[in-house]
Design a protein around this motif. Sequence first.
Motif, PDB file in Angstrom:
ATOM      1  N   ARG A  27       0.834  -1.203   0.000  1.00  0.00           N
ATOM      2  CA  ARG A  27       0.000   0.000   0.000  1.00  0.00           C
ATOM      3  C   ARG A  27       0.870   1.256   0.000  1.00  0.00           C
ATOM      4  O   ARG A  27       0.572   2.238  -0.687  1.00  0.00           O
ATOM      5  CB  ARG A  27      -0.947   0.010   1.201  1.00  0.00           C
ATOM      6  N   ASN A  28       1.951   1.213   0.764  1.00  0.00           N
ATOM      7  CA  ASN A  28       2.842   2.378   0.818  1.00  0.00           C
ATOM      8  C   ASN A  28       3.512   2.618  -0.539  1.00  0.00           C
ATOM      9  O   ASN A  28       3.637   3.754  -1.007  1.00  0.00           O
ATOM     10  CB  ASN A  28       3.916   2.175   1.887  1.00  0.00           C
ATOM     11  N   VAL A  29       3.963   1.536  -1.194  1.00  0.00           N
ATOM     12  CA  VAL A  29       4.603   1.670  -2.492  1.00  0.00           C
ATOM     13  C   VAL A  29       3.632   2.207  -3.521  1.00  0.00           C
ATOM     14  O   VAL A  29       3.953   3.117  -4.317  1.00  0.00           O
ATOM     15  CB  VAL A  29       5.184   0.315  -2.955  1.00  0.00           C
ATOM     16  N   SER A  30       2.405   1.712  -3.546  1.00  0.00           N
ATOM     17  CA  SER A  30       1.406   2.205  -4.497  1.00  0.00           C
ATOM     18  C   SER A  30       1.035   3.650  -4.204  1.00  0.00           C
ATOM     19  O   SER A  30       0.815   4.451  -5.115  1.00  0.00           O
ATOM     20  CB  SER A  30       0.153   1.316  -4.451  1.00  0.00           C
ATOM     21  N   GLY A  31       1.018   3.998  -2.927  1.00  0.00           N
ATOM     22  CA  GLY A  31       0.719   5.391  -2.581  1.00  0.00           C
ATOM     23  C   GLY A  31       1.815   6.333  -3.037  1.00  0.00           C
ATOM     24  O   GLY A  31       1.549   7.423  -3.549  1.00  0.00           O
ATOM     25  N   LEU A  32       3.080   5.913  -2.895  1.00  0.00           N
ATOM     26  CA  LEU A  32       4.191   6.742  -3.378  1.00  0.00           C
ATOM     27  C   LEU A  32       4.141   6.893  -4.888  1.00  0.00           C
ATOM     28  O   LEU A  32       4.435   7.958  -5.435  1.00  0.00           O
ATOM     29  CB  LEU A  32       5.522   6.108  -2.964  1.00  0.00           C
ATOM     30  N   ALA A  33       3.787   5.820  -5.600  1.00  0.00           N
ATOM     31  CA  ALA A  33       3.682   5.904  -7.056  1.00  0.00           C
ATOM     32  C   ALA A  33       2.586   6.864  -7.473  1.00  0.00           C
ATOM     33  O   ALA A  33       2.740   7.648  -8.418  1.00  0.00           O
ATOM     34  CB  ALA A  33       3.412   4.511  -7.639  1.00  0.00           C
ATOM     35  N   GLN A  34       1.452   6.820  -6.743  1.00  0.00           N
ATOM     36  CA  GLN A  34       0.372   7.750  -7.061  1.00  0.00           C
ATOM     37  C   GLN A  34       0.785   9.191  -6.789  1.00  0.00           C
ATOM     38  O   GLN A  34       0.499  10.102  -7.565  1.00  0.00           O
ATOM     39  CB  GLN A  34      -0.879   7.391  -6.249  1.00  0.00           C
ATOM     40  N   ASP A  35       1.508   9.402  -5.666  1.00  0.00           N
ATOM     41  CA  ASP A  35       1.976  10.755  -5.353  1.00  0.00           C
ATOM     42  C   ASP A  35       2.944  11.254  -6.415  1.00  0.00           C
ATOM     43  O   ASP A  35       2.909  12.418  -6.831  1.00  0.00           O
ATOM     44  CB  ASP A  35       2.652  10.782  -3.986  1.00  0.00           C
ATOM     45  N   SER A  36       3.821  10.349  -6.889  1.00  0.00           N
ATOM     46  CA  SER A  36       4.779  10.739  -7.934  1.00  0.00           C
ATOM     47  C   SER A  36       4.064  11.086  -9.218  1.00  0.00           C
ATOM     48  O   SER A  36       4.427  12.042  -9.907  1.00  0.00           O
ATOM     49  CB  SER A  36       5.771   9.596  -8.172  1.00  0.00           C
ATOM     50  N   ALA A  37       3.013  10.311  -9.552  1.00  0.00           N
ATOM     51  CA  ALA A  37       2.250  10.608 -10.757  1.00  0.00           C
ATOM     52  C   ALA A  37       1.514  11.929 -10.626  1.00  0.00           C
ATOM     53  O   ALA A  37       1.383  12.691 -11.579  1.00  0.00           O
ATOM     54  CB  ALA A  37       1.275   9.479 -11.045  1.00  0.00           C
ATOM     55  N   GLN A  38       1.028  12.251  -9.439  1.00  0.00           N
ATOM     56  CA  GLN A  38       0.313  13.505  -9.236  1.00  0.00           C
ATOM     57  C   GLN A  38       1.255  14.706  -9.295  1.00  0.00           C
ATOM     58  O   GLN A  38       0.860  15.786  -9.696  1.00  0.00           O
ATOM     59  CB  GLN A  38      -0.405  13.466  -7.882  1.00  0.00           C
ATOM     60  N   LYS A  39       2.534  14.514  -8.927  1.00  0.00           N
ATOM     61  CA  LYS A  39       3.464  15.633  -8.921  1.00  0.00           C
ATOM     62  C   LYS A  39       3.862  16.051 -10.334  1.00  0.00           C
ATOM     63  O   LYS A  39       4.226  17.187 -10.562  1.00  0.00           O
ATOM     64  CB  LYS A  39       4.717  15.255  -8.127  1.00  0.00           C
ATOM     65  N   SER A  40       3.859  15.132 -11.290  1.00  0.00           N
ATOM     66  CA  SER A  40       4.223  15.482 -12.662  1.00  0.00           C
ATOM     67  C   SER A  40       3.178  16.420 -13.247  1.00  0.00           C
ATOM     68  O   SER A  40       1.983  16.108 -13.230  1.00  0.00           O
ATOM     69  CB  SER A  40       4.324  14.218 -13.517  1.00  0.00           C
ATOM     70  N   PRO A  41       3.572  17.609 -13.766  1.00  0.00           N
ATOM     71  CA  PRO A  41       2.584  18.554 -14.306  1.00  0.00           C
ATOM     72  C   PRO A  41       1.939  18.010 -15.571  1.00  0.00           C
ATOM     73  O   PRO A  41       2.559  17.299 -16.361  1.00  0.00           O
ATOM     74  CB  PRO A  41       3.416  19.803 -14.600  1.00  0.00           C
ATOM     75  N   SER A  42       0.699  18.363 -15.773  1.00  0.00           N
ATOM     76  CA  SER A  42      -0.026  17.948 -16.957  1.00  0.00           C
ATOM     77  C   SER A  42       0.381  18.806 -18.157  1.00  0.00           C
ATOM     78  O   SER A  42       1.063  19.823 -18.018  1.00  0.00           O
ATOM     79  CB  SER A  42      -1.527  18.051 -16.718  1.00  0.00           C
ATOM     80  N   ARG A  43      -0.084  18.418 -19.339  1.00  0.00           N
ATOM     81  CA  ARG A  43       0.222  19.199 -20.536  1.00  0.00           C
ATOM     82  C   ARG A  43      -0.420  20.581 -20.478  1.00  0.00           C
ATOM     83  O   ARG A  43       0.168  21.565 -20.944  1.00  0.00           O
ATOM     84  CB  ARG A  43      -0.265  18.448 -21.769  1.00  0.00           C
ATOM     85  N   ALA A  44      -1.605  20.648 -19.928  1.00  0.00           N
ATOM     86  CA  ALA A  44      -2.278  21.952 -19.793  1.00  0.00           C
ATOM     87  C   ALA A  44      -1.479  22.868 -18.881  1.00  0.00           C
ATOM     88  O   ALA A  44      -1.340  24.069 -19.154  1.00  0.00           O
ATOM     89  CB  ALA A  44      -3.695  21.758 -19.270  1.00  0.00           C
ATOM     90  N   GLN A  45      -0.945  22.320 -17.798  1.00  0.00           N
ATOM     91  CA  GLN A  45      -0.133  23.133 -16.895  1.00  0.00           C
ATOM     92  C   GLN A  45       1.160  23.594 -17.575  1.00  0.00           C
ATOM     93  O   GLN A  45       1.588  24.736 -17.395  1.00  0.00           O
ATOM     94  CB  GLN A  45       0.200  22.325 -15.635  1.00  0.00           C
ATOM     95  N   LEU A  46       1.769  22.699 -18.350  1.00  0.00           N
ATOM     96  CA  LEU A  46       2.998  23.078 -19.044  1.00  0.00           C
ATOM     97  C   LEU A  46       2.741  24.160 -20.087  1.00  0.00           C
ATOM     98  O   LEU A  46       3.540  25.085 -20.247  1.00  0.00           O
ATOM     99  CB  LEU A  46       3.615  21.843 -19.707  1.00  0.00           C
ATOM    100  N   ARG A  47       1.611  24.065 -20.800  1.00  0.00           N
ATOM    101  CA  ARG A  47       1.279  25.103 -21.793  1.00  0.00           C
ATOM    102  C   ARG A  47       1.046  26.444 -21.114  1.00  0.00           C
ATOM    103  O   ARG A  47       1.502  27.484 -21.596  1.00  0.00           O
ATOM    104  CB  ARG A  47       0.050  24.680 -22.595  1.00  0.00           C
ATOM    105  N   ALA A  48       0.325  26.406 -20.004  1.00  0.00           N
ATOM    106  CA  ALA A  48       0.069  27.656 -19.279  1.00  0.00           C
ATOM    107  C   ALA A  48       1.371  28.260 -18.749  1.00  0.00           C
ATOM    108  O   ALA A  48       1.579  29.475 -18.802  1.00  0.00           O
ATOM    109  CB  ALA A  48      -0.902  27.398 -18.138  1.00  0.00           C
ATOM    110  N   HIS A  49       2.263  27.399 -18.263  1.00  0.00           N
ATOM    111  CA  HIS A  49       3.544  27.894 -17.743  1.00  0.00           C
ATOM    112  C   HIS A  49       4.398  28.486 -18.858  1.00  0.00           C
ATOM    113  O   HIS A  49       5.066  29.517 -18.672  1.00  0.00           O
ATOM    114  CB  HIS A  49       4.277  26.742 -17.050  1.00  0.00           C
TER     115      HIS A  49
END
Length: 273
Positions: A27-49
């Motif tokens: 559960r901890n490993v899957s939670g870290l993977a989800q957190d890592s995936a959430q930290k990566s900015p989306s394409r919309a965020q990159l375009r706005a930046h």
Amino acid sequence: MKRIVQELYKSAHVAGHAASAAKTWQRNVSGLAQDSAQKSPSRAQLRAHALQSAVPMIGFGVVDCVVMTQVGSTMDAVLGARLGISSITAAAIGLFCSDSCGVLFGGTIESFAGRLGLPTANLTSEQLEMPETKRVATLGRLVGVQLGVLLGSTTLLLQGGGDADRNSAQETACAADLPSHLAATAAITTAADVVVFSKPGCPFCEEAENMLLASGVAFRKVPHDVHQKNLQELTSSTAAPSIWMHGKYVGNKYIDGGHRRPSHDLAVRRRES
């Protein structure tokens, strides 16, 4: 028998504890993977930046280009004629002024860009430090400043020089009909809209140059002594200064904006000689 039962119970308890620990670790490993995936900015965020990084640089590019070209050309026309500085020195003065304006008005440009209602990237501090975020920001700034310079360069279209371009073919043909030594001097007379053959320390030359500068007329200054004999053949006059406008001799005085008839000046010089 009792001992055997106790040993089996302990073994089952240990196995259950191990299985529970394994599930917790998963559960901890899957939670870290989800957190890592959430930290990566989306394409919309990159375009706005990228857009937020590019827009202020457009303003910087426009200001930098306009100030540098306009100040540089003015310095070349005024100081170049009065002090004899080179065009590259005038360009360096324009660059100095443009960089100074970038520093002075940088906050104003960024503040104006912030009021344009651009989309917000909503990036966290960790996301701002990611390599892909930095690359997108650098690319946005690069494209923005290049676009700004191109927009600022359009002011060069407002500068003069059209009359000289239209008459260049006729002036070249006239110079080709002259002897080689006169053609060289004639070519100099068409190198700028206004050309002044001047002598150092000549009060009449200084008076003519000051009147041109006071009238806001840009001119090219050429040593009179070097071309004196050729000028005498071209104008029948050895007087200094020798003022030429658009390839036409207008005399040695700047009167009425220099729009005196060349034929009149030539007649006067011939009577004087």
